[in-house]
Design a protein around this motif. Structure first.
Motif, PDB file in Angstrom:
ATOM      1  N   ALA A 130      -0.279  27.575   9.466  1.00 27.17           N
ATOM      2  CA  ALA A 130      -0.358  27.252   8.038  1.00 27.17           C
ATOM      3  C   ALA A 130       0.987  26.832   7.456  1.00 27.17           C
ATOM      4  CB  ALA A 130      -0.904  28.450   7.262  1.00 27.17           C
ATOM      5  N   THR A 131       2.063  27.469   7.900  1.00 24.51           N
ATOM      6  CA  THR A 131       3.383  27.111   7.376  1.00 24.51           C
ATOM      7  C   THR A 131       3.761  25.695   7.774  1.00 24.51           C
ATOM      8  OG1 THR A 131       4.144  29.396   7.392  1.00 24.51           O
ATOM      9  CG2 THR A 131       5.840  27.696   7.385  1.00 24.51           C
ATOM     10  N   HIS A 132       3.506  25.336   9.029  1.00 19.79           N
ATOM     11  CA  HIS A 132       3.829  23.985   9.487  1.00 19.79           C
ATOM     12  C   HIS A 132       3.007  22.942   8.740  1.00 19.79           C
ATOM     13  CE1 HIS A 132       6.452  24.011  13.224  1.00 19.79           C
ATOM     14  NE2 HIS A 132       6.500  25.243  12.754  1.00 19.79           N
ATOM     15  N   THR A 133       1.755  23.264   8.463  1.00 18.51           N
ATOM     16  CA  THR A 133       0.895  22.288   7.797  1.00 18.51           C
ATOM     17  C   THR A 133       1.112  22.263   6.293  1.00 18.51           C
ATOM     18  OG1 THR A 133      -0.814  22.434   9.498  1.00 18.51           O
ATOM     19  CG2 THR A 133      -1.501  21.634   7.345  1.00 18.51           C
ATOM     20  N   GLU A 134       1.091  23.416   5.651  1.00 18.31           N
ATOM     21  CA  GLU A 134       1.104  23.478   4.197  1.00 18.31           C
ATOM     22  C   GLU A 134       2.506  23.287   3.623  1.00 18.31           C
ATOM     23  OE1 GLU A 134      -1.026  24.411   0.456  1.00 18.31           O
ATOM     24  OE2 GLU A 134      -1.214  23.241   2.287  1.00 18.31           O
ATOM     25  N   THR A 135       3.486  23.993   4.166  1.00 16.68           N
ATOM     26  CA  THR A 135       4.840  23.938   3.618  1.00 16.68           C
ATOM     27  C   THR A 135       5.641  22.772   4.171  1.00 16.68           C
ATOM     28  OG1 THR A 135       4.835  26.348   3.370  1.00 16.68           O
ATOM     29  CG2 THR A 135       6.978  25.242   3.271  1.00 16.68           C
ATOM     30  N   LEU A 136       5.546  22.557   5.496  1.00 19.49           N
ATOM     31  CA  LEU A 136       6.391  21.558   6.159  1.00 19.49           C
ATOM     32  C   LEU A 136       5.702  20.211   6.365  1.00 19.49           C
ATOM     33  CD1 LEU A 136       8.020  23.874   8.865  1.00 19.49           C
ATOM     34  CD2 LEU A 136       8.845  23.326   6.575  1.00 19.49           C
ATOM     35  N   ARG A 137       4.390  20.152   6.185  1.00 23.98           N
ATOM     36  CA  ARG A 137       3.624  18.912   6.406  1.00 23.98           C
ATOM     37  C   ARG A 137       3.999  18.307   7.757  1.00 23.98           C
ATOM     38  NH1 ARG A 137       1.375  18.145   1.192  1.00 23.98           N
ATOM     39  NH2 ARG A 137       0.260  16.264   1.794  1.00 23.98           N
ATOM     40  N   ASP A 138       3.888  19.143   8.776  1.00 24.57           N
ATOM     41  CA  ASP A 138       4.249  18.763  10.143  1.00 24.57           C
ATOM     42  C   ASP A 138       3.141  17.903  10.739  1.00 24.57           C
ATOM     43  OD1 ASP A 138       4.887  18.588  12.823  1.00 24.57           O
ATOM     44  OD2 ASP A 138       5.034  20.763  13.156  1.00 24.57           O
ATOM     45  N   PRO A 139       3.399  16.615  11.012  1.00 22.60           N
ATOM     46  CA  PRO A 139       2.351  15.737  11.543  1.00 22.60           C
ATOM     47  C   PRO A 139       2.050  15.960  13.012  1.00 22.60           C
ATOM     48  CG  PRO A 139       4.403  14.529  11.389  1.00 22.60           C
ATOM     49  CD  PRO A 139       4.670  15.884  10.799  1.00 22.60           C
ATOM     50  N   HIS A 140       2.699  16.944  13.636  1.00 26.25           N
ATOM     51  CA  HIS A 140       2.396  17.310  15.017  1.00 26.25           C
ATOM     52  C   HIS A 140       1.593  18.606  15.099  1.00 26.25           C
ATOM     53  CE1 HIS A 140       5.887  14.864  17.068  1.00 26.25           C
ATOM     54  NE2 HIS A 140       4.992  14.110  16.455  1.00 26.25           N
ATOM     55  N   SER A 141       1.349  19.257  13.978  1.00 25.50           N
ATOM     56  CA  SER A 141       0.668  20.552  13.972  1.00 25.50           C
ATOM     57  C   SER A 141      -0.794  20.358  13.571  1.00 25.50           C
ATOM     58  CB  SER A 141       1.363  21.518  12.998  1.00 25.50           C
ATOM     59  OG  SER A 141       0.850  22.820  13.111  1.00 25.50           O
ATOM     60  N   GLY A 142      -1.709  20.663  14.510  1.00 26.51           N
ATOM     61  CA  GLY A 142      -3.113  20.337  14.305  1.00 26.51           C
ATOM     62  C   GLY A 142      -3.949  21.442  13.693  1.00 26.51           C
ATOM     63  N   PHE A 150       5.135  27.186  -5.172  1.00 22.77           N
ATOM     64  CA  PHE A 150       6.305  27.324  -4.302  1.00 22.77           C
ATOM     65  C   PHE A 150       7.451  26.532  -4.931  1.00 22.77           C
ATOM     66  CE2 PHE A 150       9.147  26.605  -0.824  1.00 22.77           C
ATOM     67  CZ  PHE A 150       8.917  27.612   0.106  1.00 22.77           C
ATOM     68  N   HIS A 151       8.593  27.165  -5.117  1.00 23.96           N
ATOM     69  CA  HIS A 151       9.722  26.502  -5.757  1.00 23.96           C
ATOM     70  C   HIS A 151      10.790  26.142  -4.726  1.00 23.96           C
ATOM     71  CE1 HIS A 151       8.314  27.084  -9.830  1.00 23.96           C
ATOM     72  NE2 HIS A 151       8.088  28.358  -9.579  1.00 23.96           N
ATOM     73  N   GLY A 191      15.384  15.344  11.502  1.00 27.74           N
ATOM     74  CA  GLY A 191      15.352  15.462  10.049  1.00 27.74           C
ATOM     75  C   GLY A 191      15.686  16.850   9.551  1.00 27.74           C
ATOM     76  N   HIS A 192      16.310  16.908   8.393  1.00 26.12           N
ATOM     77  CA  HIS A 192      16.584  18.147   7.668  1.00 26.12           C
ATOM     78  C   HIS A 192      16.248  17.861   6.207  1.00 26.12           C
ATOM     79  CE1 HIS A 192      18.633  20.185  11.029  1.00 26.12           C
ATOM     80  NE2 HIS A 192      19.034  18.965  11.337  1.00 26.12           N
ATOM     81  N   PHE A 193      15.167  18.475   5.723  1.00 25.71           N
ATOM     82  CA  PHE A 193      14.652  18.113   4.412  1.00 25.71           C
ATOM     83  C   PHE A 193      14.417  19.338   3.544  1.00 25.71           C
ATOM     84  CE2 PHE A 193      12.835  14.933   7.431  1.00 25.71           C
ATOM     85  CZ  PHE A 193      13.535  13.819   6.987  1.00 25.71           C
ATOM     86  N   THR A 194      14.612  19.167   2.241  1.00 26.41           N
ATOM     87  CA  THR A 194      14.256  20.219   1.293  1.00 26.41           C
ATOM     88  C   THR A 194      12.743  20.215   1.087  1.00 26.41           C
ATOM     89  OG1 THR A 194      14.433  18.763  -0.631  1.00 26.41           O
ATOM     90  CG2 THR A 194      16.451  19.920   0.076  1.00 26.41           C
ATOM     91  N   TYR A 195      12.259  21.282   0.480  1.00 24.17           N
ATOM     92  CA  TYR A 195      10.829  21.377   0.204  1.00 24.17           C
ATOM     93  C   TYR A 195      10.369  20.224  -0.690  1.00 24.17           C
ATOM     94  CZ  TYR A 195       6.388  23.119  -1.609  1.00 24.17           C
ATOM     95  OH  TYR A 195       5.068  23.233  -1.980  1.00 24.17           O
TER      96      TYR A 195
END
Length: 331
Positions: A220-232, A40-41, A54-58
């Motif tokens: 999967a997007t919240h966990t893998e791409t965004l590393r969302d610590p609220h998504s179980g 992923f780029h 927060g507003h963050f780049t990948y």
């Protein structure tokens, strides 16, 4: 160095010689050739999450600077109000010593992901002890392809004692609360491994669970791409596994082992340097039980677990892991 090499060879030989039918490969989720996907780029887009300012780049989310000579940087902290002030080693790591920020993999709230450990709520004494064991080559993985276990040993060797204590005190200060939903199911989605975490193969259908636990993100997007610590996560386990695990954990199953509460406390939340195991990740629990059984872990407390594991097999490890993950955590 010679001692390290001898221990590593012994561990790898144990892994190679272990009965393949007894190895919980599902718990290690080692990626295979079919799991590779294009990287992923970062295209400069910024991401946001509900309830976060927060507003963050990948790249920032993944804790990397980007560019041709990308280096590790402090990863995004989506919810700074969730946790105490992070020590520098937790928030940033140290690129000069090759130490990745603890918060990248274990998350700032200490929840962790299936391929590593949830640290919140473990005692500081226990965390310090484990980092010392990693540093001293007493805690390794029985799966030689588990890359992040090798990375953790390197981090522990490079950390100073004050950093070890600061990280341990930080994570132990936060209470543990489960974020894994355990569901019994005869079938599971077909999955692929992404750095040791199972992700659904979209459009690939399902297959029999076949003596596995498949722990996968709810989103999967919240966990893998965004590393969302609220998504179980959801852990799919074979039918009957939870009840069977309850019998082993609560009673010792007719003397084959001992009831877990004897050491881990009546509510399985841990006692002093003995870790809490209620509501913890099933993949992590299974890996540790198998690693202890196979002799990959050699710490003082581990010696107490070896006779406990002596008569247990792969189906027992699965059942114990499923049951413990299903437990609520008292507040």
């Amino acid at each position: 160095m010679k001692r390290t090499a001898v221990i590593m060879l012994a561990v790898f030989a144990s892994a190679a010689g272990a009965d393949a039918a007894s190895r919980p490969d599902w718990a290690y989720a080692v990626p295979g050739p079919a799991d590779a996907e294009p990287p992923f780029h970062d295209d400069g887009r910024t991401y946001s999450l509900p309830g976060s300012e927060g507003h963050f780049t990948y790249n920032k989310i993944q804790g990397q600077s980007g560019g041709e000579k990308s280096v590790r940087v402090a990863p995004a902290d989506w919810y700074p109000g969730d946790h105490p002030a992070m020590p520098k080693i937790v928030a940033e790591g140290d690129n000069a010593r090759g130490i990745t920020a603890c918060s990248l993999c274990h998350y700032p709230n200490g929840k962790g992901r299936p391929q590593n450990a949830g640290l919140a709520g473990l005692s500081a004494e226990y965390i310090v002890h484990q980092l010392h064991d990693m540093r001293d080559d007493l805690r390794m993985s029985s799966e030689p392809r588990k890359v992040n276990a090798q990375q953790m040993a390197g981090f522990a060797k490079a950390m100073t004692e004050p950093e070890i204590e600061a990280a341990a005190n930080y994570f132990s200060a936060m209470a543990w609360s489960p974020w894994i939903k355990v569901v019994e199911s005869p079938t599971v989605p077909k999955v692929r491994s992404s750095d040791g975490m199972w992700l659904k193969r979209e459009g690939a259908g399902s297959e029999p669970i076949a003596g596995r636990i498949i722990e996968t993100p709810l989103d999967a997007t919240h966990t893998e791409t965004l590393r969302d610590p609220h998504s179980g996560f959801i852990a799919l386990v074979p039918p009957g596994a939870v009840a069977r695990g309850r019998k082993i954990v609560a009673t010792g199953d007719g003397g084959r082992t001992i009831a877990c509460a004897i050491c881990h406390g009546e509510n399985l939340m841990g006692v002093g340097s003995i870790p809490g195991i209620a509501g913890r990740e099933p993949n992590y629990i299974a890996r540790q039980l198998y690693d202890i059984q196979q002799g990959a872990r050699h710490g003082v407390m581990t010696q107490l677990m070896k006779p406990v594991m002596a008569k247990l097999d792969a189906s027992d490890i699965l059942a114990i892991s499923a049951y413990l993950a299903s437990l609520p955590v008292p507040h």
